[in-house]
Design an enzyme around this catalytic site. Structure first.
Site, PDB file in Angstrom:
ATOM      1  N   ARG A 145       0.947  -1.094   0.020  1.00 20.64           N
ATOM      2  CA  ARG A 145       0.087   0.085   0.063  1.00 20.64           C
ATOM      3  C   ARG A 145       0.918   1.247  -0.048  1.00 20.64           C
ATOM      4  NH1 ARG A 145       1.742   1.902   3.905  1.00 20.64           N
ATOM      5  NH2 ARG A 145       0.753   3.805   3.395  1.00 20.64           N
ATOM      6  N   GLY A 146       0.243   2.369  -0.222  1.00 19.71           N
ATOM      7  CA  GLY A 146       0.938   3.549  -0.238  1.00 19.71           C
ATOM      8  C   GLY A 146       1.032   3.889  -2.031  1.00 19.71           C
ATOM      9  N   ALA A 147       0.834   5.210  -2.293  1.00 23.90           N
ATOM     10  CA  ALA A 147       0.735   5.476  -3.662  1.00 23.90           C
ATOM     11  C   ALA A 147       1.777   4.887  -4.607  1.00 23.90           C
ATOM     12  CB  ALA A 147       0.373   6.890  -4.126  1.00 23.90           C
TER      13      ALA A 147
ATOM     14  N   ARG B 135      -7.223  -0.129  -7.342  1.00 23.72           N
ATOM     15  CA  ARG B 135      -7.379   0.779  -6.483  1.00 23.72           C
ATOM     16  C   ARG B 135      -7.488   2.298  -7.285  1.00 23.72           C
ATOM     17  NH1 ARG B 135      -4.222   1.292  -1.004  1.00 23.72           N
ATOM     18  NH2 ARG B 135      -6.134   2.500  -0.444  1.00 23.72           N
TER      19      ARG B 135
ATOM     20  N   GLN C 111      -2.698   2.503   9.704  1.00 19.66           N
ATOM     21  CA  GLN C 111      -1.338   2.640   9.138  1.00 19.66           C
ATOM     22  C   GLN C 111      -0.384   3.756  10.073  1.00 19.66           C
ATOM     23  OE1 GLN C 111      -4.143   3.228   7.515  1.00 19.66           O
ATOM     24  NE2 GLN C 111      -3.973   2.604   5.489  1.00 19.66           N
TER      25      GLN C 111
ATOM     26  N   ASP D 213      -2.061  10.943  -2.286  1.00 16.57           N
ATOM     27  CA  ASP D 213      -2.196   9.782  -3.188  1.00 16.57           C
ATOM     28  C   ASP D 213      -2.665  10.450  -4.791  1.00 16.57           C
ATOM     29  OD1 ASP D 213      -2.686   8.405  -0.978  1.00 16.57           O
ATOM     30  OD2 ASP D 213      -3.063   6.949  -2.486  1.00 16.57           O
TER      31      ASP D 213
ATOM     32  N   ASN E 221      -5.615  12.290   0.105  1.00 19.12           N
ATOM     33  CA  ASN E 221      -4.593  11.647   0.977  1.00 19.12           C
ATOM     34  C   ASN E 221      -5.651  10.870   1.821  1.00 19.12           C
ATOM     35  OD1 ASN E 221      -1.979  10.515   1.697  1.00 19.12           O
ATOM     36  ND2 ASN E 221      -2.410  11.717   3.473  1.00 19.12           N
ATOM     37  N   LYS E 222      -4.947   9.841   2.513  1.00 18.05           N
ATOM     38  CA  LYS E 222      -5.702   9.146   3.571  1.00 18.05           C
ATOM     39  C   LYS E 222      -7.005   9.859   4.289  1.00 18.05           C
ATOM     40  CE  LYS E 222      -5.680   5.570   3.831  1.00 18.05           C
ATOM     41  NZ  LYS E 222      -6.508   4.681   3.358  1.00 18.05           N
TER      42      LYS E 222
HETATM   43  O1  MRU Z   1      -4.760   3.170   1.848  1.00 18.01           O
HETATM   44  P1  MRU Z   1      -3.415   3.581   1.771  1.00 18.01           P
HETATM   45  O2  MRU Z   1      -2.591   2.918   2.981  1.00 18.01           O
HETATM   46  O3  MRU Z   1      -2.562   2.982   0.706  1.00 18.01           O
HETATM   47  O4  MRU Z   1      -3.177   5.174   1.881  1.00 18.01           O
HETATM   48  C1  MRU Z   1      -2.003   5.500   1.963  1.00 18.01           C
HETATM   49  C2  MRU Z   1      -1.850   7.064   2.000  1.00 18.01           C
HETATM   50  O5  MRU Z   1      -2.649   7.899   1.933  1.00 18.01           O
HETATM   51  C3  MRU Z   1      -0.314   7.709   2.027  1.00 18.01           C
HETATM   52  O6  MRU Z   1      -0.536   8.942   2.786  1.00 18.01           O
HETATM   53  C4  MRU Z   1      -0.118   7.953   0.575  1.00 18.01           C
HETATM   54  O7  MRU Z   1      -0.377   6.952  -0.344  1.00 18.01           O
HETATM   55  C5  MRU Z   1       1.336   8.496   0.234  1.00 18.01           C
HETATM   56  S1  MRU Z   1       2.413   6.799   0.754  1.00 18.01           S
HETATM   57  C6  MRU Z   1       3.980   7.723   0.294  1.00 18.01           C
END
Ligand code: MRU
Length: 342
Positions: free
Chosen positions: A33-35, A76, A181, A222, A232-233
């Site tokens: 996970r994470g963009a 996603r 997270q 993201d 973002n999250k």
């Molecule tokens: O649902 P996730 O855990 O993939 O969400 C991730 C985030 O919101 C992060 O802040 C974002 O992707 C940046 S990761 C460097």
């Protein structure tokens, strides 16, 4: 091979994805996970599809790659890095004359995306560290760290660089419901690096700001629209509103691959809706009545007027973002063209 992040911090398990379906499932289920990290994984997914294709003609191989691309992109919707990486790997294959060349090219482009992302994170750290005040107490949300990238992190990249420069007193981490997270991943990463960390519940952030315990907030992204609106999250928007209410700078750290100039503002960013089970349970344990209705948007959009600066691998963009972000892209295209002709 990727770290299955669902089991952290208790268990550091490495998962080997042997098919494009396995990569898609890993992304969908938040094993990775994470963009930037899902973009990198998806890039390798396309390379695996090229490796596994039984096509005998290049045109047929391309059909297999398009199929893999569609599968990966459907996992996603919010992080633009995912589609960006998939398209980049597929496009590289389109110039190949043989199946073997396509296989080698898709693999080497996927590897380059991973290498470039690591370099981007270090550049983000260098650009962002001077923005962190001396002896700072920094709030962050979710995990924008090594786990969400090829390594080092975006928001955590800035924190790591600022820590190396002796500027960090404490990192305050929101736990980040529903998937935690912050509590599971960011707290773990910072502890591994010996960076002082304090974990708080999401709803304690206002209290800490009111008490003067936070000097600066920094998060990842993201997708960032052309006008600087940031997805973002879920919960990030709340942090930004609180930061503004308490006169605390709110920074976003992300590579250019997270910026989507094709959409004018955040209203065009697709917001992923995840299973309500993530809300009604914690770590598999049910905490809500069986028949309660729950909603689970995974991201929110912070309007650019609440963002003090966007820290990219090419420098820091400031408002008005429509101009500053476009200028960063122009400079980046120019410098890539210069490198290509050198
Ligand atoms: O649902 P996730 O855990 O993939 O969400 C991730 C985030 O919101 C992060 O802040 C974002 O992707 C940046 S990761 C460097």
């Amino acid at each position: 091979m990727l770290i299955d992040q669902r089991h952290l911090p208790g268990d550091l398990r490495i998962e080997r994805c042997e098919s494009v379906e396995a990569v898609a499932r890993a992304i969908r289920e938040l094993r990775v996970r994470g963009a930037p990290a899902i973009g990198i994984a998806a890039g390798f997914g396309v390379a695996i599809a090229a490796r596994d294709s039984t096509a005998e003609a290049v045109a047929d191989l391309f059909v297999d790659l398009e199929r893999a691309a569609a599968l990966l992109k459907a996992t996603r919707p919010t992080a633009v890095n995912l589609a960006w990486a998939v398209d980049r790997v597929v496009a590289a294959a389109s110039g190949c004359l043989t199946i073997e060349e396509s296989r080698q090219t898709t693999l080497s482009v996927a590897q380059r995306i991973a290498r470039d992302d690591l370099a981007s994170c270090h550049a983000i750290g260098s650009h962002g560290a001077p923005l962190i005040p001396e002896n700072a107490r920094v709030l962050t949300h979710c995990n924008a760290g090594a786990l969400g990238t090829a390594g080092y992190g975006t928001a955590l990249g800035v924190i790591r660089s600022a820590h190396a420069a002796g500027r960090i007193r404490e990192v305050v981490v929101d736990e980040t419901r529903p998937v935690l997270q912050g509590a599971r991943l960011t707290a773990w990463e910072l502890l591994c690096d010996g960076i002082p960390v304090t974990l708080i519940t999401d709803n304690a952030a206002a209290h800490f700001m009111q008490r003067g315990r936070i000097d600066v907030a920094i998060v990842g992204a993201d997708r960032i629209a052309a006008n600087g609106d940031v997805a973002n999250k879920i919960g990030t928007y709340g942090v930004a509103v609180l930061a503004r209410a308490h006169d605390i700078p709110f920074y976003v750290a992300a590579p250019l691959s997270t910026i989507d100039l094709s959409i004018p503002d955040g209203s065009h960013i697709p917001i992923e809706e995840r299973s309500p089970d993530e809300v009604t349970t914690i770590g598999g344990l049910r905490i809500a009545p069986d028949n309660v209705r729950a909603e689970n948007p995974a991201f929110d959009v912070t309007p650019s007027r609440l963002v003090s600066g966007i820290i990219t691998d090419r420098g820091v963009a400031r408002a008005p973002y429509a101009e500053s972000l476009a200028a960063l892209f122009r400079e980046s295209t120019l410098s890539s063209a210069r490198q290509a002709s050198a």
